[in-house]
Structure formats: C-alpha cells, structure tokens
Design a protein around this motif. Structure first.
Motif, PDB file in Angstrom:
ATOM      1  N   THR A 137      20.205 -76.336  12.083  1.00 31.04           N
ATOM      2  CA  THR A 137      18.901 -77.006  12.112  1.00 31.04           C
ATOM      3  C   THR A 137      18.236 -76.758  13.465  1.00 31.04           C
ATOM      4  OG1 THR A 137      19.880 -79.072  12.918  1.00 31.04           O
ATOM      5  CG2 THR A 137      19.712 -78.780  10.530  1.00 31.04           C
ATOM      6  N   SER A 138      16.989 -77.138  13.557  1.00 32.29           N
ATOM      7  CA  SER A 138      16.270 -76.963  14.819  1.00 32.29           C
ATOM      8  C   SER A 138      16.840 -77.870  15.905  1.00 32.29           C
ATOM      9  CB  SER A 138      14.773 -77.256  14.609  1.00 32.29           C
ATOM     10  OG  SER A 138      14.592 -78.575  14.088  1.00 32.29           O
ATOM     11  N   GLU A 139      17.323 -79.041  15.516  1.00 34.94           N
ATOM     12  CA  GLU A 139      17.911 -79.944  16.510  1.00 34.94           C
ATOM     13  C   GLU A 139      19.296 -79.463  16.951  1.00 34.94           C
ATOM     14  OE1 GLU A 139      16.868 -80.880  13.556  1.00 34.94           O
ATOM     15  OE2 GLU A 139      14.995 -81.968  13.980  1.00 34.94           O
ATOM     16  N   ARG A 140      20.077 -78.928  16.019  1.00 34.53           N
ATOM     17  CA  ARG A 140      21.430 -78.449  16.325  1.00 34.53           C
ATOM     18  C   ARG A 140      21.609 -77.053  15.737  1.00 34.53           C
ATOM     19  NH1 ARG A 140      25.265 -83.767  15.235  1.00 34.53           N
ATOM     20  NH2 ARG A 140      24.329 -85.102  16.847  1.00 34.53           N
ATOM     21  N   PRO A 141      21.105 -76.037  16.434  1.00 31.21           N
ATOM     22  CA  PRO A 141      21.231 -74.666  15.916  1.00 31.21           C
ATOM     23  C   PRO A 141      22.661 -74.136  16.064  1.00 31.21           C
ATOM     24  CG  PRO A 141      20.178 -74.649  18.062  1.00 31.21           C
ATOM     25  CD  PRO A 141      20.349 -76.091  17.696  1.00 31.21           C
ATOM     26  N   VAL A 142      23.050 -73.285  15.134  1.00 27.36           N
ATOM     27  CA  VAL A 142      24.357 -72.626  15.154  1.00 27.36           C
ATOM     28  C   VAL A 142      24.146 -71.179  15.560  1.00 27.36           C
ATOM     29  CG1 VAL A 142      26.370 -71.955  13.789  1.00 27.36           C
ATOM     30  CG2 VAL A 142      25.264 -74.167  13.385  1.00 27.36           C
ATOM     31  N   LYS A 143      24.821 -70.763  16.609  1.00 28.18           N
ATOM     32  CA  LYS A 143      24.646 -69.414  17.131  1.00 28.18           C
ATOM     33  C   LYS A 143      25.516 -68.447  16.352  1.00 28.18           C
ATOM     34  CE  LYS A 143      23.494 -70.871  21.831  1.00 28.18           C
ATOM     35  NZ  LYS A 143      23.836 -70.769  23.276  1.00 28.18           N
ATOM     36  N   THR A 144      24.919 -67.285  16.024  1.00 25.37           N
ATOM     37  CA  THR A 144      25.638 -66.216  15.342  1.00 25.37           C
ATOM     38  C   THR A 144      25.233 -64.887  15.961  1.00 25.37           C
ATOM     39  OG1 THR A 144      23.895 -66.027  13.672  1.00 25.37           O
ATOM     40  CG2 THR A 144      25.766 -67.471  13.149  1.00 25.37           C
ATOM     41  N   GLY A 145      25.952 -63.838  15.567  1.00 21.15           N
ATOM     42  CA  GLY A 145      25.597 -62.500  16.027  1.00 21.15           C
ATOM     43  C   GLY A 145      25.726 -62.340  17.533  1.00 21.15           C
ATOM     44  N   GLN A 147      24.077 -63.742  20.011  1.00 21.72           N
ATOM     45  CA  GLN A 147      24.099 -65.001  20.767  1.00 21.72           C
ATOM     46  C   GLN A 147      25.501 -65.618  20.781  1.00 21.72           C
ATOM     47  OE1 GLN A 147      21.116 -67.522  19.039  1.00 21.72           O
ATOM     48  NE2 GLN A 147      19.394 -66.351  19.892  1.00 21.72           N
ATOM     49  N   LYS A 148      26.197 -65.528  19.654  1.00 21.19           N
ATOM     50  CA  LYS A 148      27.556 -66.063  19.606  1.00 21.19           C
ATOM     51  C   LYS A 148      28.492 -65.237  20.465  1.00 21.19           C
ATOM     52  CE  LYS A 148      31.008 -67.810  16.374  1.00 21.19           C
ATOM     53  NZ  LYS A 148      32.147 -67.340  17.163  1.00 21.19           N
ATOM     54  N   TRP A 149      28.332 -63.931  20.488  1.00 22.01           N
ATOM     55  CA  TRP A 149      29.182 -63.088  21.331  1.00 22.01           C
ATOM     56  C   TRP A 149      28.976 -63.420  22.810  1.00 22.01           C
ATOM     57  CZ3 TRP A 149      27.736 -57.893  18.511  1.00 22.01           C
ATOM     58  CH2 TRP A 149      28.330 -57.897  17.244  1.00 22.01           C
ATOM     59  N   ILE A 150      27.709 -63.628  23.194  1.00 20.63           N
ATOM     60  CA  ILE A 150      27.426 -63.987  24.586  1.00 20.63           C
ATOM     61  C   ILE A 150      28.055 -65.337  24.920  1.00 20.63           C
ATOM     62  CG2 ILE A 150      25.594 -64.561  26.220  1.00 20.63           C
ATOM     63  CD1 ILE A 150      23.809 -62.551  24.744  1.00 20.63           C
ATOM     64  N   GLN A 151      27.964 -66.277  23.981  1.00 22.17           N
ATOM     65  CA  GLN A 151      28.563 -67.590  24.202  1.00 22.17           C
ATOM     66  C   GLN A 151      30.092 -67.493  24.323  1.00 22.17           C
ATOM     67  OE1 GLN A 151      27.778 -70.360  21.073  1.00 22.17           O
ATOM     68  NE2 GLN A 151      28.626 -72.111  22.148  1.00 22.17           N
ATOM     69  N   ASP A 152      30.717 -66.696  23.462  1.00 20.16           N
ATOM     70  CA  ASP A 152      32.170 -66.533  23.531  1.00 20.16           C
ATOM     71  C   ASP A 152      32.586 -65.866  24.833  1.00 20.16           C
ATOM     72  OD1 ASP A 152      32.301 -67.665  21.059  1.00 20.16           O
ATOM     73  OD2 ASP A 152      32.475 -65.766  19.965  1.00 20.16           O
ATOM     74  N   TYR A 153      31.808 -64.865  25.281  1.00 16.31           N
ATOM     75  CA  TYR A 153      32.139 -64.198  26.544  1.00 16.31           C
ATOM     76  C   TYR A 153      32.007 -65.153  27.722  1.00 16.31           C
ATOM     77  CZ  TYR A 153      31.779 -61.040  30.535  1.00 16.31           C
ATOM     78  OH  TYR A 153      31.961 -60.437  31.745  1.00 16.31           O
ATOM     79  N   SER A 154      30.960 -65.952  27.709  1.00 17.18           N
ATOM     80  CA  SER A 154      30.763 -66.899  28.808  1.00 17.18           C
ATOM     81  C   SER A 154      31.865 -67.952  28.846  1.00 17.18           C
ATOM     82  CB  SER A 154      29.397 -67.574  28.675  1.00 17.18           C
ATOM     83  OG  SER A 154      28.358 -66.615  28.691  1.00 17.18           O
ATOM     84  N   SER A 155      32.336 -68.356  27.658  1.00 13.60           N
ATOM     85  CA  SER A 155      33.390 -69.372  27.622  1.00 13.60           C
ATOM     86  C   SER A 155      34.737 -68.831  28.089  1.00 13.60           C
ATOM     87  CB  SER A 155      33.524 -69.921  26.203  1.00 13.60           C
ATOM     88  OG  SER A 155      33.909 -68.898  25.307  1.00 13.60           O
ATOM     89  N   ARG A 156      34.907 -67.505  28.104  1.00 16.17           N
ATOM     90  CA  ARG A 156      36.168 -66.913  28.544  1.00 16.17           C
ATOM     91  C   ARG A 156      36.249 -66.754  30.051  1.00 16.17           C
ATOM     92  NH1 ARG A 156      36.587 -62.103  23.960  1.00 16.17           N
ATOM     93  NH2 ARG A 156      36.874 -63.485  22.163  1.00 16.17           N
ATOM     94  N   ILE A 157      35.147 -66.954  30.761  1.00 15.23           N
ATOM     95  CA  ILE A 157      35.168 -66.867  32.225  1.00 15.23           C
ATOM     96  C   ILE A 157      35.825 -68.139  32.757  1.00 15.23           C
ATOM     97  CG2 ILE A 157      33.782 -66.682  34.304  1.00 15.23           C
ATOM     98  CD1 ILE A 157      31.683 -65.194  32.664  1.00 15.23           C
ATOM     99  N   ILE A 158      36.928 -67.975  33.468  1.00 10.58           N
ATOM    100  CA  ILE A 158      37.750 -69.109  33.896  1.00 10.58           C
ATOM    101  C   ILE A 158      37.313 -69.584  35.268  1.00 10.58           C
ATOM    102  CG2 ILE A 158      40.095 -69.842  34.453  1.00 10.58           C
ATOM    103  CD1 ILE A 158      41.114 -67.820  32.446  1.00 10.58           C
ATOM    104  N   ASP A 159      37.149 -70.889  35.376  1.00 10.05           N
ATOM    105  CA  ASP A 159      36.875 -71.509  36.661  1.00 10.05           C
ATOM    106  C   ASP A 159      38.213 -71.755  37.368  1.00 10.05           C
ATOM    107  OD1 ASP A 159      36.002 -72.891  38.833  1.00 10.05           O
ATOM    108  OD2 ASP A 159      35.117 -74.569  37.747  1.00 10.05           O
ATOM    109  N   ALA A 160      38.420 -71.072  38.507  1.00  9.77           N
ATOM    110  CA  ALA A 160      39.714 -71.156  39.195  1.00  9.77           C
ATOM    111  C   ALA A 160      40.039 -72.584  39.616  1.00  9.77           C
ATOM    112  CB  ALA A 160      39.714 -70.224  40.405  1.00  9.77           C
ATOM    113  N   GLY A 161      39.050 -73.320  40.109  1.00  8.53           N
ATOM    114  CA  GLY A 161      39.296 -74.688  40.548  1.00  8.53           C
ATOM    115  C   GLY A 161      39.692 -75.595  39.397  1.00  8.53           C
TER     116      GLY A 161
END
Length: 274
Positions: A137-145, A147-161
């Motif tokens: 929905t417009s309030e809670r969009p689901v990312k695919t394609g 955008q989802k790949w970018i989100q998955d890549y960003s989530s794999r970056i580990i914060d050392a602290g």
C-alpha cells in the motif's frame, strides 16, 4: 469440462483460498491457502490448536510484518512464524542475532499465524466471498526488484561497534552460565545422590578432561590399535617358534633317512679284487 474456478472464499480440499494482489494497480492475483493447524503432538505451546492458522504459498518478497498486517483483518494476531517448509517450531529460547541469523529462506514459504482468540481463525477460514487482499500500500510499500536488492545489500553492511556490543553481551552471558555450572558442581561435590552414589571429580593442576563423543572415539581407536599390535607381535613369535620346531623335525627326519641309506649301502658292499 472446465477446471474449477478459484476465487475468494472458495476451498481446495481442506484449504480455504484467499486471493492476494501485490498492489491496487495489479490485475493478476496470487492465492494463499489457509486452514486450521492441527497436529497429534499437542506439547507445542507456541502453536495452540484452536488459535493457530497454517498458511501456504507465501511469496518470497513477503515479510513477517506483512503477514501480521494481512491477517490482522481477521482478528488480533499474537505471533507470526515463517518457515521454509511445514514442521515443528524452530524458535529457540535464546534471542536470534541479526549478524548470525544463518541462511535466508529462498522461494515460497509457509507461515503459522497465532491469533489472540479462535474467532480470528474462524474468520480466516470462512468460505464467504471476499475481495482480494492488497500486500503493498502507499502507507506501507513492499520493496521488490532493484529496490529490494539495494535494501538487502545495505542490511548486510555490519556496524563494527554494534557487533562488538553483541559479542560482549553474549560472552557475558556465557561466562555467567559457566560460573553457575561450576558453583553447582562445587555444591554437589561429595554429596550422595538418591541412590547413595557420590560423584568423584579430579581437581588440581591437572583436572580430568571431560569426556566427549569425539574423545571417546579417539580412545576406542587407540585401544584397538594397541590390541592389534599386541596380537600381531604374539602371532609372529608363535610362528617363529613353530617354524623352528618344524625345521628341527625335518632335520631329524632327513638324518634318519640318511642313516638308512648308509646301512643299505654297507649291506650291499662286496669284495671284488678283479
């Protein structure tokens, strides 16, 4: 004969079919298959028999939050559990780490949705016609394609602290458990059990090594090698003694045969002057 039409509120076997569209602009729709979760083993308290809904054919891009939001239309949802295939709950008592969460599930999945009351399950499996549910929905969009790949890549970056904080917390809990176990063993040292047996442990500079399955296997293999070497040595010494005895017996037999030949030659000897 035309195939049966699958629509909102229809049933396929024991499953109720719920149509699902990705967004309001989507013309095609997928179908979720739901039914009341029932198993013979009732020991799993995380999945009450009368309040748990079993869901099939969940798309790969759907998340736990999406499933919670979709089925909240039927009633108050207590918990949602996504799995690769049907089976017992894989939840552990320890909190899962986002850094060491293991392999992510690929492909379509199944879900176990637990409602606050049994009325939610009854509303979900109702055979009444219903409009397709909308996932994004417009309030809670689901990312695919992309955008989802970018989100998955960003989530794999580990914060050392943050990672170090989680490691320190885990080691603190581990040290606390070890200290509790040592205190319990020290309290039980020398105290007989119900049958009157006293557990004896080695202490000091060289305490006894705890037996593990791998250690037991190594000890068994070592004992087998020692036994094989011992048997091999005994076999060779026995063979050596038997060889000597056979050799002496053959020499005596040959000596007796030679004596008989000499006696026969002496008996046949005649004086022939010419």
């Amino acid at each position: 004969m035309a195939p049966p039409r699958v629509g909102g509120g229809s049933a396929v076997g024991d499953f109720t079919v719920i149509p699902l569209r990705f967004s309001n602009r989507s013309r095609a729709s997928r179908h979720l298959f739901v039914k009341l979760h029932r198993v013979r083993d009732t020991a799993d308290r995380s999945r009450p028999q009368d309040r748990t809904l079993f869901v099939l054919n969940l798309p790969p891009y759907i998340s736990q939050e999406c499933v919670h939001r979709l089925f909240s239309q039927c009633g108050s949802v207590t918990s949602v559990e996504l799995q690769e295939k049907p089976g017992p709950s894989d939840k552990s008592e320890t909190q899962k780490s986002k850094f060491f969460s293991g392999r992510s599930v690929q492909g379509f999945r199944v879900a176990y949705v637990v409602f606050k009351s049994s009325a939610g399950v009854k509303a979900a499996v109702s055979s009444k016609p219903r409009e397709p549910w909308v996932l994004s929905t417009s309030e809670r969009p689901v990312k695919t394609g992309l955008q989802k790949w970018i989100q998955d890549y960003s989530s794999r970056i580990i914060d050392a602290g943050e990672l170090q904080t989680e490691i320190d917390q885990f080691m603190k809990q581990h040290d606390q458990k070890v200290a509790e176990m040592e205190a319990l063993e020290e309290a039980e040292d020398g105290v007989p059990d119900e049958d009157g047996w006293v557990k004896v442990t080695r202490k000091g500079r060289r305490p006894g090594i705890p037996r593990t399955e791998a250690g037991n296997l190594r000890l068994i293999q070592r004992e087998k090698r020692k036994r094989a070497q011992k048997e091999l040595l005994n076999f060779y010494s026995w063979q050596h003694r038997e060889t000597k005895r056979e050799h002496i017996a053959q020499l005596r037999k040959k000596f007796e045969e030679d004596k008989q030949k000499i006696a026969l030659l002496r008996a046949e000897r005649k004086f022939k002057p010419f």
